[in-house]
Design an enzyme around this catalytic site. Structure first.
Site, PDB file in Angstrom:
ATOM      1  CB  THR A  43      44.338  31.187  56.859  1.00  0.00           C
ATOM      2  OG1 THR A  43      44.089  30.820  55.490  1.00  0.00           O
ATOM      3  CG2 THR A  43      43.285  30.547  57.741  1.00  0.00           C
ATOM      4  CG  ASP A 100      41.017  40.271  43.853  1.00  0.00           C
ATOM      5  OD1 ASP A 100      40.961  39.609  44.893  1.00  0.00           O
ATOM      6  OD2 ASP A 100      41.032  39.759  42.703  1.00  0.00           O
ATOM      7  CG  ASP A 132      37.383  40.553  42.621  1.00  0.00           C
ATOM      8  OD1 ASP A 132      36.877  39.493  42.225  1.00  0.00           O
ATOM      9  OD2 ASP A 132      37.498  40.849  43.818  1.00  0.00           O
ATOM     10  NE  ARG A 139      45.873  36.837  49.330  1.00  0.00           N
ATOM     11  CZ  ARG A 139      46.456  37.976  49.661  1.00  0.00           C
ATOM     12  NH1 ARG A 139      47.770  38.014  49.832  1.00  0.00           N
ATOM     13  NH2 ARG A 139      45.767  39.075  49.791  1.00  0.00           N
TER      14      ARG A 139
END
Ligand SMILES: O=P(O)(O)OC[C@H]1O[C@H](OP(=O)(O)OP(=O)(O)O)[C@H](O)[C@@H]1O
Ligand SMILES: O=c1cc[nH]c(=O)[nH]1
Ligand SMILES: [Mg+2]
Length: 210
Positions: free
Chosen positions: A109, A201, A204, A105
């Protein structure tokens, strides 16, 4: 929530999701719980598989046995975080072939950017389970599923650990035929389109990159 979203509703799942959410949970335990929940999601997502009967001998009697029949299966993780779910789904479906779609991602944006794709040659003949722990805006899952449809896949399911209502809505709008199996439906997205309360995340946390 619409009928095509199946949410696991179980005290043990709630317990495990809380460990995933905890900022103090390390990668080893995080990976292990993602795998465990993926196994349960895979069972849920395969409730409709066709069976054929055969005769077998137990040590005590002759009885009817059952084996999975019908179309072959494929598992497609969305890299990276989807990789954390593959081993769990494979425990349930060891004969499935695995395709990979790499997507990240874009931080500015928030649009998904595809950087890798390798799918089984006969992917169009397989029932596909797309796996990704997080369904946030839904952009990544929608694009990955769109790509699979371009390749001819017709029967596609999405398995995620945590979803935001925004992602579920987008998926329903763009791919109303795709059934979604999740362990937890969260409140929504924050200003950075992270799931709230979420778990951060997933990539991660699985791979220890932050
Ligand atoms: O629904 P969306 O708004 O598209 O967000 C969800 C996506 O974001 C995460 O991947 P990320 O881009 O962090 O890549 P990674 O797996 O390599 O960490 C996650 O694993 C999904 O693929
Ligand atoms: O909350 C989120 C949103 C997108 N991707 C993640 O890994 N987590
Ligand atoms: Mg990530």
């Amino acid at each position: 929530m619409q009928e095509s979203v199946k949410v696991l509703d179980h005290p043990v799942i709630k317990h495990k999701i809380s460990i995933l959410r905890d900022i103090n949970t390390g990668s080893t335990e995080f990976r292990s719980i993602i795998k465990e929940i993926s196994i349960i999601l895979a069972y849920e997502a395969t409730k409709d598989l066709d069976l054929e009967e055969f005769e077998l001998e137990t040590p005590v009697a002759t009885t009817t046995g059952y084996r999975i029949s019908g179309k072959k299966l494929g598992i497609v993780p969305i890299l990276r975080a989807g990789l954390g779910m593959v081993d769990g789904v494979l425990e349930v479906l060891p004969a499935a072939k695995i395709g990979h779609i790499g997507m990240y991602r874009d931080e500015e944006t928030l649009q998904p950017v595809e950087y890798y794709s390798k799918l089984p040659n006969d992917v169009e003949n397989r029932d596909i389970m797309v796996v990704d722990p997080m369904l946030a805006t839904g952009g990544s899952a929608c694009d990955a599923i769109g790509r699979l449809k371009e390749k001819g896949c017709k029967d596609i399911k999405l398995l995620s650990i945590i979803a935001a209502p925004e992602g579920v809505k987008k998926l329903h709008e763009e791919h109303p035929d795709v059934e979604i199996f999740i362990a937890q439906l969260d409140e929504g997205l924050n200003e950075n389109s992270y799931i709230v309360p979420g778990l951060g995340d997933a990539g991660d946390r699985l791979f220890g990159t932050k």
